[in-house]
Scaffold this active site. Structure first.
Site, PDB file in Angstrom:
ATOM      1  CE  LYS A  64      10.115  -1.068 -11.001  1.00 38.38           C
ATOM      2  NZ  LYS A  64       9.743   0.218 -10.411  1.00 38.38           N
ATOM      3  CE  LYS A  96      13.965  -1.201  -9.878  1.00 41.89           C
ATOM      4  NZ  LYS A  96      13.111  -0.111  -9.569  1.00 41.89           N
TER       5      LYS A  96
HETATM    6  C1  PBG Z   1       8.875   2.530  -7.776  1.00 44.28           C
HETATM    7  C2  PBG Z   1      10.247   1.975  -7.777  1.00 44.28           C
HETATM    8  C3  PBG Z   1      10.655   0.787  -7.162  1.00 44.28           C
HETATM    9  C4  PBG Z   1      12.031   0.716  -7.289  1.00 44.28           C
HETATM   10  C5  PBG Z   1      12.443   1.837  -8.013  1.00 44.28           C
HETATM   11  N1  PBG Z   1      11.319   2.602  -8.322  1.00 44.28           N
HETATM   12  C6  PBG Z   1       9.865  -0.227  -6.411  1.00 44.28           C
HETATM   13  C7  PBG Z   1       8.718  -0.868  -7.068  1.00 44.28           C
HETATM   14  O1  PBG Z   1       8.544  -0.850  -8.286  1.00 44.28           O
HETATM   15  O2  PBG Z   1       7.910  -1.413  -6.321  1.00 44.28           O
HETATM   16  C8  PBG Z   1      12.882  -0.369  -6.719  1.00 44.28           C
HETATM   17  C9  PBG Z   1      14.305  -0.032  -6.452  1.00 44.28           C
HETATM   18  C10 PBG Z   1      15.009  -0.979  -5.555  1.00 44.28           C
HETATM   19  O3  PBG Z   1      14.466  -1.988  -5.074  1.00 44.28           O
HETATM   20  O4  PBG Z   1      16.196  -0.715  -5.310  1.00 44.28           O
HETATM   21  N2  PBG Z   1       8.269   2.759  -8.989  1.00 44.28           N
END
Ligand code: PBG
Length: 324
Positions: free
Chosen positions: A196, A249
């Site tokens: 991520k 992601k």
């Molecule tokens: C939080 C989380 C996020 C997303 C999924 N879980 C945001 C972040 O890490 O700030 C993003 C999902 C999206 O933008 O569609 N842990």
């Protein structure tokens, strides 16, 4: 010309192209993220995600019935809690009667066949808007992992099918697996956000949940967009620690990473087409600059081509309801 190979032969007609297509997207591929907020009868469009809503639990249950009827088999839950419930310990994340736990129970009762996954991270519950516990301006790894493990067990108690840790702390997959097994939840799975990235494309999501970090950014735990090989290390660690599914992601800007992770992964690989990707397509389509349906289909197909076995996307229902 005297050509032996004429690749265009296989592109001659729609039937032929369909016959030889290497990949195809189906509703079976989708994970549908859902934003749940407190209250009753609430359904609010997210301003930076046109056509996408956050809903109270009662409306969410109705919506998931619609998803199921359209063939969408899996939901990934995110909650928005009141600011008064936020602190630096994640206490509300562990509340057995918290919104997430209630949501899992309600959905498993109303639509038991739909696979329910929950987000595991502290940001919606954190007064700092960070995914972990903050001490002296730092997000501390090991104490965070302890809370996340308890959180996962709490979701399992409520009946969740999969937990989805999105926090990027080190060692959390192993700790959560041990925690779930120790509590007897041998069949609760883990979908790990393995790679991520610290991405600007989460902006609309943070709007939706009001979960933007209060100070700094997430670069000390989410990955540096400059790195590809590091994703393989993260995915390999997660698989070793017991992840059932690994995820990359965001989606489109990281297709190279997705395809490399697929090469080394012994478990299914997911892609997450995130909120900012959805917003870009919607915005350009609203201007008449790209065709929305075509952009949606082409982007979804690119995930399959890059190796995704599953796709988390905000377009699931649009796809399912489209004539195709
Ligand atoms: C939080 C989380 C996020 C997303 C999924 N879980 C945001 C972040 O890490 O700030 C993003 C999902 C999206 O933008 O569609 N842990």
């Amino acid at each position: 010309m005297n050509l032996i190979e004429r690749p265009r032969r296989l592109r001659k007609s729609g039937f032929l192209r369909e016959l030889v297509a290497e990949h195809r997207v189906t509703v079976n591929d989708f994970i549908t993220p859902l934003f749940i907020t407190e209250g009753k009868g609430v359904e609010v469009e997210i301003s930076s995600m046109p056509g996408y809503f956050k809903r109270s639990l009662d409306r969410t249950v109705e919506h998931v019935k619609l998803l199921r009827d359209c063939g969408l088999k899996c939901v990934l839950l995110f909650v928005q809690v009141d600011d008064r419930l936020k602190d630096n310990t994640g206490a509300e994340a562990l509340n057995p009667n918290g919104l997430m736990q209630e949501a899992v129970r309600a959905l498993k009762q109303a639509v038991p066949d739909v696979i329910v996954m929950t987000d595991i991270a502290l940001d919606p519950f954190s007064s700092f808007g960070h995914d972990g516990i903050v001490r002296e301006g730092e997000i501390v790894n090991d104490p965070t992992v302890e809370v996340l493990t308890t959180m996962a067990v709490s979701h399992a108690n409520a009946g969740v099918d999969f937990v989805a840790p999105s926090d990027m702390m080190d060692g959390r997959i192993g700790a959560i697996r041990t925690g779930l097994d120790g509590a007897g939840f041998l069949d609760v799975g883990i979908l790990s956000y393995s790679a991520k990235y610290a991405s600007c494309f989460y902006g609309p999501f943070r709007d939706a949940l009001d979960s933007a970090p209060g100070f700094g950014d997430k670069r000390t735990y989410q990955m540096d967009p400059a790195n590809g090989r590091e994703a393989l290390r993260e995915a390999a660690l997660d698989i070793e620690e017991g992840a059932d599914i690994v995820m990359v992601k965001p989606g489109l800007p990281y297709l190279d990473v997705l395809s490399q992770v697929k090469e080394i992964s012994s478990v299914p690989v997911a892609a997450y087409q995130v909120s900012g990707e959805y917003a870009m397509i919607k915005a350009a389509a609203a201007q008449g600059w790209v065709n929305e349906e075509a952009a949606m289909l082409e982007s979804l197909l690119s995930f399959k081509r890059a190796g995704a076995d599953l796709i988390a996307t905000y377009f699931g229902l649009d796809f399912a309801q489209m004539a195709h």
